[in-house]
Design an enzyme around this catalytic site. Structure first.
Site, PDB file in Angstrom:
ATOM      1  N   GLU A   1      -9.076 -13.661  -1.324  1.00 39.56           N
ATOM      2  CA  GLU A   1      -8.326 -14.034  -0.120  1.00 39.56           C
ATOM      3  C   GLU A   1      -9.060 -15.134   0.639  1.00 39.56           C
ATOM      4  O   GLU A   1     -10.281 -15.089   0.794  1.00 39.56           O
ATOM      5  CB  GLU A   1      -8.147 -12.816   0.779  1.00 39.56           C
ATOM      6  CG  GLU A   1      -7.395 -13.115   2.071  1.00 39.56           C
ATOM      7  CD  GLU A   1      -7.225 -11.893   2.951  1.00 39.56           C
ATOM      8  OE1 GLU A   1      -7.571 -11.984   4.146  1.00 39.56           O
ATOM      9  OE2 GLU A   1      -6.755 -10.853   2.452  1.00 39.56           O
TER      10      GLU A   1
ATOM     11  N   ASP B   1      -5.659 -13.546   9.204  1.00 45.43           N
ATOM     12  CA  ASP B   1      -4.471 -13.433   8.341  1.00 45.43           C
ATOM     13  C   ASP B   1      -3.353 -14.369   8.792  1.00 45.43           C
ATOM     14  O   ASP B   1      -2.184 -13.984   8.889  1.00 45.43           O
ATOM     15  CB  ASP B   1      -3.959 -11.989   8.298  1.00 45.43           C
ATOM     16  CG  ASP B   1      -4.856 -11.077   7.473  1.00 45.43           C
ATOM     17  OD1 ASP B   1      -5.648 -11.603   6.677  1.00 45.43           O
ATOM     18  OD2 ASP B   1      -4.770  -9.852   7.634  1.00 45.43           O
TER      19      ASP B   1
ATOM     20  N   ASP C   1     -10.834 -11.793  10.943  1.00 40.57           N
ATOM     21  CA  ASP C   1      -9.856 -11.785   9.858  1.00 40.57           C
ATOM     22  C   ASP C   1      -8.481 -11.995  10.480  1.00 40.57           C
ATOM     23  O   ASP C   1      -7.804 -11.048  10.873  1.00 40.57           O
ATOM     24  CB  ASP C   1      -9.931 -10.453   9.112  1.00 40.57           C
ATOM     25  CG  ASP C   1      -9.141 -10.474   7.812  1.00 40.57           C
ATOM     26  OD1 ASP C   1      -8.719 -11.565   7.401  1.00 40.57           O
ATOM     27  OD2 ASP C   1      -8.956  -9.403   7.218  1.00 40.57           O
TER      28      ASP C   1
ATOM     29  N   GLU D   1     -10.768  -6.546  -4.421  1.00 42.66           N
ATOM     30  CA  GLU D   1     -10.598  -7.591  -3.411  1.00 42.66           C
ATOM     31  C   GLU D   1     -11.839  -7.640  -2.518  1.00 42.66           C
ATOM     32  O   GLU D   1     -12.039  -6.762  -1.688  1.00 42.66           O
ATOM     33  CB  GLU D   1      -9.355  -7.324  -2.564  1.00 42.66           C
ATOM     34  CG  GLU D   1      -9.100  -8.392  -1.519  1.00 42.66           C
ATOM     35  CD  GLU D   1      -7.783  -8.204  -0.791  1.00 42.66           C
ATOM     36  OE1 GLU D   1      -7.717  -8.552   0.398  1.00 42.66           O
ATOM     37  OE2 GLU D   1      -6.824  -7.699  -1.414  1.00 42.66           O
TER      38      GLU D   1
ATOM     39  N   ASP E   1      -0.682 -12.301   2.191  1.00 38.13           N
ATOM     40  CA  ASP E   1      -1.351 -11.319   3.049  1.00 38.13           C
ATOM     41  C   ASP E   1      -1.550 -11.979   4.409  1.00 38.13           C
ATOM     42  O   ASP E   1      -2.660 -12.315   4.811  1.00 38.13           O
ATOM     43  CB  ASP E   1      -2.681 -10.900   2.427  1.00 38.13           C
ATOM     44  CG  ASP E   1      -3.308  -9.715   3.149  1.00 38.13           C
ATOM     45  OD1 ASP E   1      -2.739  -9.275   4.170  1.00 38.13           O
ATOM     46  OD2 ASP E   1      -4.364  -9.238   2.715  1.00 38.13           O
TER      47      ASP E   1
ATOM     48  N   ASP F   1       2.174   2.091   3.392  1.00 39.83           N
ATOM     49  CA  ASP F   1       3.076   1.127   4.032  1.00 39.83           C
ATOM     50  C   ASP F   1       4.519   1.601   3.966  1.00 39.83           C
ATOM     51  O   ASP F   1       5.306   1.340   4.872  1.00 39.83           O
ATOM     52  CB  ASP F   1       3.048  -0.235   3.315  1.00 39.83           C
ATOM     53  CG  ASP F   1       1.709  -0.905   3.308  1.00 39.83           C
ATOM     54  OD1 ASP F   1       0.890  -0.606   4.187  1.00 39.83           O
ATOM     55  OD2 ASP F   1       1.484  -1.741   2.415  1.00 39.83           O
TER      56      ASP F   1
ATOM     57  N   HIS G   1       0.864  -1.177   0.000  1.00 39.19           N
ATOM     58  CA  HIS G   1       0.000   0.000   0.000  1.00 39.19           C
ATOM     59  C   HIS G   1       0.907   1.235   0.000  1.00 39.19           C
ATOM     60  O   HIS G   1       2.015   1.198   0.527  1.00 39.19           O
ATOM     61  CB  HIS G   1      -0.860   0.077   1.270  1.00 39.19           C
ATOM     62  CG  HIS G   1      -1.743  -1.096   1.519  1.00 39.19           C
ATOM     63  ND1 HIS G   1      -1.279  -2.278   2.052  1.00 39.19           N
ATOM     64  CD2 HIS G   1      -3.084  -1.255   1.363  1.00 39.19           C
ATOM     65  CE1 HIS G   1      -2.286  -3.125   2.191  1.00 39.19           C
ATOM     66  NE2 HIS G   1      -3.397  -2.528   1.781  1.00 39.19           N
TER      67      HIS G   1
END
Length: 449
Positions: free
Chosen positions: A269, A310, A308, A233, A341, A105, A102
């Site tokens: 995802e 991850d 979520d 996404e 991710d 980031d 991103h």
């Protein structure tokens, strides 16, 4: 050793025991499987945000992460520039050819968009230099239109026009960076493009604003000559109560409604599929059959926790089903890959754990590829499905598929069929045996690896 106190990760296969965590047991990058090298089927990417920014905080405690650049830099800009060197050495030692980020980031924000863009460009300069010297490529970049408090009510769906305008300006520069760095894809994740409560929400208006935003992005991409594949996404919720790109089917409906099907594909995802009440395979199949499979985010959730999470993907059944779909498609979208991710657990806090966790994920997908390739070689699923639907290959079934059937013709055919014949026409799925067959292929394919 370099910046990381670790050697380049080797492929050892079965030369070392199964407890060796700093080597690949299944991922042999140049091994040819089903006609392509493993690395070309999988196209692994490292996520900048989880790998180099994540401090492993949770709602109940501060970060536990230990990273080699911590405490060395007082200026955020200096740290951002230094992390570029750490990142590219990490990619090379791991043997990964792609990365994703991103915009927020990689560089700190300034007070204005102009200041922020200036900060960003300094880091992009250094990233570009490293890409040229290493050959590592940008799988995709994206714009963080959800972290800053200004996006409290969304970006392209914000009820505040100033915020919408800021989001457009931020996105414009992000697309310019994609062009400059040769991004193969560009991702749109609408983290706050949804609603908390319908009473104060004009849902149709918000979605129309979002569609206009996407069309503006496409227009600008054409203007600057950016040929990256645009990806949406999907995610059902978190941080909003409901997101407009709830799942693959919802996102596809949005694209069709607003004349964007020729512009976008989907970045899917695993954990997001679970939040929508689906399996990862379901989401990929839905996208594949609509012609919009674009790329994949490699992670998993905890089936007992509705968050979520991850987590790094280690579920071999899931990676096998994902890779079966990928082999059936022939690729992960036109320019897609497997972006991790994912973040290590809070208790896996050392710098070494960044390598260990990526190795676990890469090996899991490599193993899944081997299983899926064996299944495709034997055509086990293709034959099973062909047999199940064989009644539509001839007779009355064929008239349905070729479009000559009508309700009248179906009635005429069915009027005098006794119940015993109708029951006889149905066949057992032997579903438990099907599931056992998948297990057997997993065991046999990995035993041969």
């Amino acid at each position: 050793m370099g910046l990381w106190d670790i050697d380049k990760i080797p492929y050892v296969g079965r030369e070392k025991g199964p407890q060796e965590g700093l080597a690949f047991h299944y991922y042999d990058a140049d091994k040819v499987v089903a006609g392509k090298k493993m690395k070309d089927w999988l196209r692994f990417g490292v996520a900048w945000w989880h790998t180099f920014d994540q401090q492993l905080v949770d709602p109940f405690g501060t970060g536990t992460a230990q990273r080699p650049w911590y405490g060395k830099y007082s200026d955020p800009e200096d740290e951002a520039l230094a992390k570029v060197d750490y990142a590219f050495e990490f990619f090379q030692k791991l043997g990964v050819e792609y990365f994703c980020f991103h915009d927020r980031d990689i560089a700190p924000e300034g007070d204005t968009l102009r200041e922020t863009d200036k900060n960003l460009d300094k880091v992009v300069d250094k990233i570009e230099e490293n890409m040229k010297s290493t050959g590592i490529k940008l799988l995709w970049n994206t714009s963080s239109l959800f972290t800053n408090p200004r996006f409290v009510s969304g970006a392209s769906t914000s009820p505040f026009a100033d915020i919408y305008a800021y989001a457009g300006g931020q996105l414009k520069h992000s697309l310019e960076i994609a062009k400059r760095l040769g991004a193969e894809n560009y991702v749109f994740w609408g983290g706050r493009e949804g609603y908390e409560n319908l009473w104060n929400t004009q849902m149709k208006r918000e979605q129309e604003h979002m569609a206009k935003f996407f069309h503006m992005c496409h227009d600008y991409a054409k203007e600057i000559g950016l040929d990256a594949q645009f990806l949406i996404e999907p995610k059902a919720k978190e941080p909003t109560m409901f997101q407009y790109d709830f799942d693959a089917a919802t996102a596809i409906n949005f694209l069709r409604t607003y004349d964007l099907m020729d512009v976008f594909k989907l970045n899917l995802e695993g954990n997001h599929a679970n939040l929508a009440g689906h399996t990862y395979q379901h989401e990929i199949r839905t996208a594949r059959e609509a012609g919009v499979l674009g790329s994949l985010d490699a992670n998993q959730g905890d089936k007992l926790i509705g968050w979520d999470m991850d987590e790094f993907p280690t579920d071999l059944y899931e990676t096998s089903t994902v890779m079966w779909e990928v082999l059936a498609e022939g690729q992960i979208g036109p320019h897609g890959g497997l972006n991790f991710d994912a973040k290590p657990r809070r208790t896996s806090f050392t710098a070494e754990d960044l390598f260990r966790s990526h190795i676990a994920g890469m090996d899991s997908f490599a193993a899944g590829l081997l299983v899926a390739a064996k299944m495709h070689e034997d055509k086990v699923i293709e034959n099973l499905q062909a047999e199940r639907y064989s009644s539509f290959d001839s007779g009355i079934g064929a008239t349905v598929e070729n479009g000559t059937a009508s309700l009248a013709s179906l009635e005429e055919y069915a009027l005098d069929i006794p119940q015993s014949k109708l029951i006889e026409a149905t066949k057992s799925d032997h579903l438990e045996s099907v599931k056992a067959t998948i297990n057997n292929y997993m065991i046999d394919a990995l035993a041969e690896a």
